[in-house]
Write a protein that holds these residues in place. Structure first.
Motif, PDB file in Angstrom:
ATOM      1  N   LEU A 180      24.486  24.291 -18.693  1.00 60.62           N
ATOM      2  CA  LEU A 180      23.645  25.268 -17.633  1.00 60.62           C
ATOM      3  C   LEU A 180      24.285  26.515 -17.311  1.00 60.62           C
ATOM      4  O   LEU A 180      23.692  27.231 -16.506  1.00 60.62           O
ATOM      5  N   SER A 181      25.317  26.727 -17.805  1.00 57.54           N
ATOM      6  CA  SER A 181      26.121  27.985 -17.600  1.00 57.54           C
ATOM      7  C   SER A 181      25.152  29.270 -18.166  1.00 57.54           C
ATOM      8  O   SER A 181      25.187  30.371 -17.671  1.00 57.54           O
ATOM      9  N   SER A 234      24.628  22.227 -10.328  1.00 60.38           N
ATOM     10  CA  SER A 234      25.013  22.495 -11.667  1.00 60.38           C
ATOM     11  C   SER A 234      26.054  21.843 -12.342  1.00 60.38           C
ATOM     12  O   SER A 234      26.200  21.160 -13.260  1.00 60.38           O
ATOM     13  N   THR A 235      27.053  21.680 -11.601  1.00 61.10           N
ATOM     14  CA  THR A 235      28.240  21.112 -11.650  1.00 61.10           C
ATOM     15  C   THR A 235      28.211  19.452 -11.721  1.00 61.10           C
ATOM     16  O   THR A 235      28.594  18.819 -12.761  1.00 61.10           O
ATOM     17  N   ILE A 236      27.224  18.983 -11.110  1.00 55.32           N
ATOM     18  CA  ILE A 236      26.775  17.663 -10.860  1.00 55.32           C
ATOM     19  C   ILE A 236      26.252  17.274 -12.136  1.00 55.32           C
ATOM     20  O   ILE A 236      26.349  16.220 -13.347  1.00 55.32           O
ATOM     21  N   CYS A 284      28.745  35.254 -17.307  1.00 58.62           N
ATOM     22  CA  CYS A 284      28.181  34.681 -18.241  1.00 58.62           C
ATOM     23  C   CYS A 284      26.339  35.284 -18.211  1.00 58.62           C
ATOM     24  O   CYS A 284      25.916  35.664 -19.472  1.00 58.62           O
ATOM     25  N   ILE A 285      25.645  35.142 -17.230  1.00 57.87           N
ATOM     26  CA  ILE A 285      24.638  35.391 -17.072  1.00 57.87           C
ATOM     27  C   ILE A 285      24.194  37.019 -17.389  1.00 57.87           C
ATOM     28  O   ILE A 285      23.043  37.297 -18.004  1.00 57.87           O
ATOM     29  N   GLU A 286      25.070  37.685 -16.702  1.00 57.30           N
ATOM     30  CA  GLU A 286      24.771  39.216 -16.767  1.00 57.30           C
ATOM     31  C   GLU A 286      25.033  39.557 -18.417  1.00 57.30           C
ATOM     32  O   GLU A 286      24.390  40.321 -19.043  1.00 57.30           O
ATOM     33  N   THR A 287      26.128  38.939 -19.043  1.00 60.81           N
ATOM     34  CA  THR A 287      26.299  39.230 -20.518  1.00 60.81           C
ATOM     35  C   THR A 287      25.279  38.822 -21.350  1.00 60.81           C
ATOM     36  O   THR A 287      24.880  39.354 -22.267  1.00 60.81           O
TER      37      THR A 287
END
Length: 133
Positions: A77-78, A90-92, A105-108
Motif C-alpha cells: 500500500l506504500s 494502511s498499516t492494518i 515514496c508516492i512523490e518519487t
C-alpha cells in the motif's frame, strides 16, 4: 498499447479474448510496448522465487523494453496514496508499518511514472531509472 506501468503485480503478457474458449488467454509472443514495473519489498523479494512474479524478471526475453524499480522499505500500500490519508488503516491492511517515508515514496513514484510516459509517449527526455529508491 504504447507504454505500460505495472505497479506491484505479476505481469505475464498481453491478454486477448478467444471466442472459441470464451475466455482471455495470454498472447504467446514478445511484448513490444515499453513496460515500467514498480515494486515494494513484498514483491521485489519474490522475483527470484518460483512465484507468479517470476515472469516479471528483467531478463525475461518476452519483454523487449522493460524497466524494474524497487522502493526499499515499501509495502504494497506504500505505492498508493492510502498511507497519506490513513496511515493507521494502511498499516492494518498490510499487516505492518512500512519503513519508507510515504511522501517520498508516492512523490518519487509519480515522478518516475510521469518521466516514463513523457519519454515513451511524447519523446521528451531520457528515461534511466535507478533500480532502487
Amino acid at each position: 498499447m504504447s507504454a505500460i506501468v505495472n505497479i506491484d503485480a505479476p505481469f505475464f503478457s498481453d491478454l486477448v479474448y478467444k471466442k472459441e474458449v470464451d475466455d482471455f488467454v495470454a498472447r504467446n509472443e514478445a511484448f513490444s510496448a515499453p513496460l515500467l514495473n514498480i515494486y515494494s519489498d513484498d514483491v521485489w523479494k519474490q522475483l527470484d522465487s518460483n512465484s507468479n512474479y517470476v515472469a516479471n524478471k528483467p531478463n525475461n526475453e518476452n519483454f523487449k523494453e522493460a524497466y524494474s524499480v524497487h522502493f526499499k522499505g515499501a509495502k504494497d500500500l506504500s505505492l498508493t496514496d492510502l498511507p497519506l490519508f490513513s496511515p493507521i488503516l494502511s498499516t492494518i491492511l498490510q499487516r505492518g508499518k512500512a519503513n519508507i517515508d510515504p511522501y517520498y515514496c508516492i512523490e518519487t513514484e509519480n515522478k518516475l511514472i510521469l518521466q516514463f510516459f513523457d519519454t515513451k509517449l511524447k519523446g521528451i527526455g531520457d528515461f534511466r531509472p535507478k533500480e532502487t529508491y
